[in-house]
Scaffold this motif. Structure first.
Motif, short mmCIF file in Angstrom:
data_model
loop_
_atom_site.label_atom_id
_atom_site.label_comp_id
_atom_site.label_asym_id
_atom_site.label_seq_id
_atom_site.Cartn_x
_atom_site.Cartn_y
_atom_site.Cartn_z
N ASP D 193 49.60 41.46 34.31
CA ASP D 193 50.41 41.94 35.36
C ASP D 193 51.47 40.59 36.14
N LEU D 194 51.93 39.72 35.93
CA LEU D 194 51.52 39.37 37.09
C LEU D 194 52.51 39.06 37.90
N ALA D 195 53.47 39.53 37.71
CA ALA D 195 54.47 40.19 38.20
C ALA D 195 53.52 41.10 40.10
N GLY D 196 52.70 41.86 39.42
CA GLY D 196 51.84 42.48 40.51
C GLY D 196 51.19 41.54 41.22
N MET D 197 50.84 41.15 40.67
CA MET D 197 49.81 39.27 41.16
C MET D 197 51.34 38.10 42.11
N ALA D 198 51.84 38.43 41.81
CA ALA D 198 53.36 37.38 42.72
C ALA D 198 52.93 38.73 44.02
N LEU D 199 53.71 40.05 43.98
CA LEU D 199 53.75 40.61 44.88
C LEU D 199 52.62 40.66 45.45
N ALA D 200 51.66 40.90 45.39
CA ALA D 200 50.11 40.77 46.25
C ALA D 200 49.89 39.28 47.08
N ARG D 201 50.18 38.48 45.64
CA ARG D 201 50.39 37.03 47.50
C ARG D 201 51.36 36.95 48.11
N GLN D 202 53.23 38.30 48.15
CA GLN D 202 54.00 37.70 49.30
C GLN D 202 53.76 38.80 49.89
N LEU D 203 52.54 39.54 49.39
CA LEU D 203 52.98 40.67 51.04
C LEU D 203 51.38 40.63 51.63
N SER D 204 50.34 39.45 51.38
CA SER D 204 49.02 39.26 52.05
C SER D 204 49.18 37.60 52.25
N HIS D 205 48.17 37.12 53.03
CA HIS D 205 47.96 36.32 53.22
C HIS D 205 47.03 35.57 52.48
N LEU D 206 46.70 35.82 50.98
CA LEU D 206 45.02 35.65 50.77
C LEU D 206 45.18 35.50 49.44
N PRO D 207 44.42 34.07 49.03
CA PRO D 207 44.91 33.71 47.71
C PRO D 207 44.44 34.75 46.98
N VAL D 208 45.14 34.57 45.66
CA VAL D 208 45.43 35.32 44.85
C VAL D 208 44.80 34.63 43.12
N ILE D 209 44.37 35.08 42.53
CA ILE D 209 44.31 34.33 40.71
C ILE D 209 44.45 35.23 39.51
N ALA D 210 44.68 34.89 38.30
CA ALA D 210 45.01 35.31 37.34
C ALA D 210 43.52 35.14 36.56
N ASP D 211 43.84 36.24 35.47
CA ASP D 211 42.59 36.29 34.58
C ASP D 211 43.12 36.25 33.32
N PRO D 212 43.32 35.27 32.48
CA PRO D 212 44.10 35.59 31.32
C PRO D 212 43.54 36.03 30.04
N SER D 213 41.53 36.00 30.83
CA SER D 213 41.21 36.35 29.47
C SER D 213 40.43 37.55 29.50
N HIS D 214 40.29 38.31 30.18
CA HIS D 214 39.80 39.93 30.17
C HIS D 214 41.99 40.18 30.51
N GLY D 215 42.71 39.91 30.76
CA GLY D 215 44.07 40.00 31.56
C GLY D 215 44.36 40.34 29.40
N THR D 216 44.16 39.50 29.03
CA THR D 216 44.86 39.78 27.39
C THR D 216 43.86 40.20 26.45
N GLY D 217 42.62 39.98 26.57
CA GLY D 217 41.99 39.82 25.31
C GLY D 217 42.05 39.40 24.21
N ARG D 218 42.52 38.28 24.01
CA ARG D 218 43.21 37.50 22.88
C ARG D 218 43.37 36.14 23.62
N ARG D 219 42.21 35.57 22.40
CA ARG D 219 41.71 34.04 22.74
C ARG D 219 43.08 33.91 22.81
N ASP D 220 44.32 33.70 21.56
CA ASP D 220 45.15 32.65 21.13
C ASP D 220 46.36 33.31 22.61
N LEU D 221 46.32 33.94 23.24
CA LEU D 221 47.24 34.17 24.38
C LEU D 221 46.72 33.35 25.58
#
Lengths: 274, 274, 274, 274
Positions: D193-221
């Motif tokens: 949920d990259l929009a959720g990630m962007a929103l979390a970054r916008q609503l707070s002052h904390l750094p936000v990272i993404a985990d595409p491995s668990h986030g998709t479960g597929r190496r090819d994505l």
């Protein structure tokens, strides 16, 4: 390309890889899927000649290459504004002629196909009609490209098989559009599923675009998600733009005004792709 | 009744409480919403005269009061079995005459309404077409009752407003059908939302039934969920029954055979309601 | 019982059917899973001796057989009321003695287990902690029964395997509690998944109860969903009751007052089961 | 920054904008949130010194700046591999010394905090423990940064308020990590949920990272979603890398081998941000 598990018959047309080539869809003189991302922009609903004309000039100046505008609007309530219908189609035709921008507009019913096809360059199937199979079959026989939005509860497989109804009917000019799946989070209208979009692109030879306006429902997230969609490989974007979003008859919360759209188009120049 | 928050215009017809009365829908001589729960049963698809006739006799003997059977089937893939069409409608007519059971069948397109309405007593709108507004508007002008299934991603409000399209067109004979919302659990085809069903019944004056076959996708859960739906106040049930589920052309996993359906009908006698 | 697909090692204890017998869980002198459905009732949070004592007397008079009351409350925000802690445990002990009702209360941390276990008859693991494996393992070594709530995004399989952590540790006295999965419908707090509940009961030998208070978040739906849960085979219910729900420190919208709870208990007499 | 609707007390620390500054989190000598995106890479589980050492050298050479590796693994089933525990922590310490890469590892329980904190530079709270408030409170008193993963059914608001538990305890060094929400699509493990990630970054002052491995479960994505996350404004990524994914003891389907990780790091150079 990856493989998709299909229970019974294989989706021959989608999986045949088009003889190893990706499909390029031609909307007027614009090519979607040819490499350069294409931005489609315009108001949710056509409200007047002045509104559409001003929007068309502004989005063209900013770099958009196709104009969107709703004539027949699918609305949750029968008491909400339902679109200007034929009047909107005539406005779309006129503004197309004046600006040279090809136009896309939604078709809600088999009865409207002929009339809408006379006035526009691309026929949109909305998210609610993604599995309106009677509509899809009929669009298989039309000589205009189709923009097929994903239903907010559809799997990627269901979405591709919906496209297959159009292809199986003989019309290979289909663009897929990811516009967000149902979200449980009240802060977001939908969850823009960019991995689903990337997977759809990987599993088929059709171009795929993203709709960050419906996909988030929030004006402030459109720039981030537009950039993200391009970085994930989208062949284009469709974005709602309105001269005065606060006064829009529909979807004002997720529409950009002209300056915001211009800034967005500039920032997208820096997104490297693939 | 509770109140529903609607953003713009109020859903006048639904919320007007029908002058304080609950609507009773008449399907042939059967009344849905009059107090006694009504069971609709039959195969997913009409496959032959023999299949439908045998099923009709069996479900009638067990206590079902309306026969279901698909003539036009909405299928995810264009390569799957799409229903027998007109031939199925003629079989439905014949079996209706022989058994005296009124019949319900799905209509996929405005083009089919007239033909289907000639052969059946109630027109079903499938979950995928819940917001096919062209279809709903046209059904507002038909003199047959409508069975409106909930879309698997629709809120209760969206479902009621879809019904409102039919009512606003002049046809007040609408039965709502909860058939499960999209589930993330691979063990279940859908999540049968009985609270959503109870809420829809509370917020409107229309009868509401449940479909435990699609709602779970598992034969072994149909008895528990049928009983639960009645205990939650359902005005009826719609259940898939097939002479030999393992050989069904569609939805075999969720169909009951004749003995299982008979047993189910017996156990439901003990469910007290309201 | 049906079979559950598990990817690797089989969940030996759950699937071994307990030697072919269903487990009966003893909470004080009350048996859950022995045939007669057990109703657990009480306030979301223990707020004072007077509040808990009055509630206990009222729910006992209406037929509830176990008292619930939160001492340590898991709250989304650190700035919300977090429960009275030890003071609440002491109130629970006292009211238990005065009324003879066994009590259940939530444990949030391995650090609290010993203290909570001293004061209550059954330890609740909340939905947010369903996969707090350190907590589950430690509860495997406790000689008190455990009430394990399903996480709102857990599959039935994940829920059963969470119970397996407790069973594998040596504590076989586990009651499963369905309390609603995440809903996208703003009219409902959660979607009470009664088919998931029935499936969990079918796949294991453990008793399963339903929580219609959290499962709907709406007072007006509790009666319908309580009846539905019993008709679907629930071994019991857990229901929030408060002397004055409008003044409750937590979950007031979904709490019943005393007369509403009494009426509910009466209407449940008519629900035939299995 | 946008505003977040909170029902009761305002989340003072998050919304106070940190005196108008975004928080920079220091993990050893690496800064997350300082402008340059930081890539964290390594195996799901530490399996041996050889496995971790080889992986650390490979990901460092490719440009990763922090090493990940699980010592205590939260597993759905108690019969699955649960991690090497202390042995893994000692391997992490040794490899950290040899490569100079700071390390992050998950802590499952308040009991483990001290031991894990001795061996690693950053403590991870897994998705299942996002609302394990006892754990969060204790981490508020630790002098190590915390990586807080989003629960797959949490709203952005619930995620930020979970972080607030750590901040309110006195530890302001929190990095948020979006790792996918529950998906209904069997082709995807989760929906990133990259929009959720962007929103979390916008609503707070904390750094936000993404985990595409668990986030998709597929190496090819993973490549497409890594690029998308950076384009959406992520302050970093966390990616699973294994010498031989087919033989990994956990999460092999979503792990990259060394050459694939190197290629990914190269392609990310071209993603323009903000």
């Amino acid at each position: 390309m990856a493989t998709l598990t299909v229970d019974k018959a294989p989706p021959a047309l989608l999986s045949s890889l088009n003889g190893g080539e990706r499909t390029v869809v031609r909307v007027g003189s614009v090519e979607i899927g040819a490499g350069d991302p294409v931005v489609i922009a315009g108001p949710c609903s056509v409200e007047s000649y002045e509104q559409l004309s001003a929007t068309a000039e502004a989005v063209k100046a900013a770099g958009a290459r196709i104009l969107r505008g709703g004539a027949y609007k699918p609305r949750t309530s029968p008491y909400d504004f339902q679109g200007l219908g034929l009047e909107a189609l005539e406005i779309l035709s006129q503004v197309r002629e004046e600006t040279g921008l090809p136009v896309v507009s939604e078709v809600l019913s088999t009865d409207d196909i002929e009339l809408v096809a006379e006035h526009v360059d691309m026929l949109q199937v909305g998210a609610r009609n993604m599995q309106n199979f009677a509509l899809l079959r009929r669009l298989g026989q039309v000589r205009k490209p189709v923009l097929l939005k994903r239903n907010p509860a559809a799997t990627v497989k269901e979405w591709l098989l919906a496209a297959e109804y159009v292809l199986a009917g003989g019309n290979g000019q289909v663009v897929l559009c990811e516009r967000g799946i149902r979200s449980y989070d009240p802060e977001l209208r939908n969850t823009l599923d960019l991995a689903g979009m990337a997977l759809a692109r990987q599993l088929s030879h059709l171009p795929v675009i993203a709709d960050p306006s419906h996909g988030t429902g929030r004006r402030d997230l459109i720039p981030a998600m537009s950039r993200a969609a391009l970085a994930a490989g989208a062949d284009g974007l469709i974005i709602e733009v309105h001269p005065d979003p606060a006064k829009a008859l529909s979807d004002g919360m997720q529409s950009l005004n002209f300056p915001a759209f211009s800034r967005l188009m500039e920032t997208m120049q820096t997104v490297g792709r693939r």
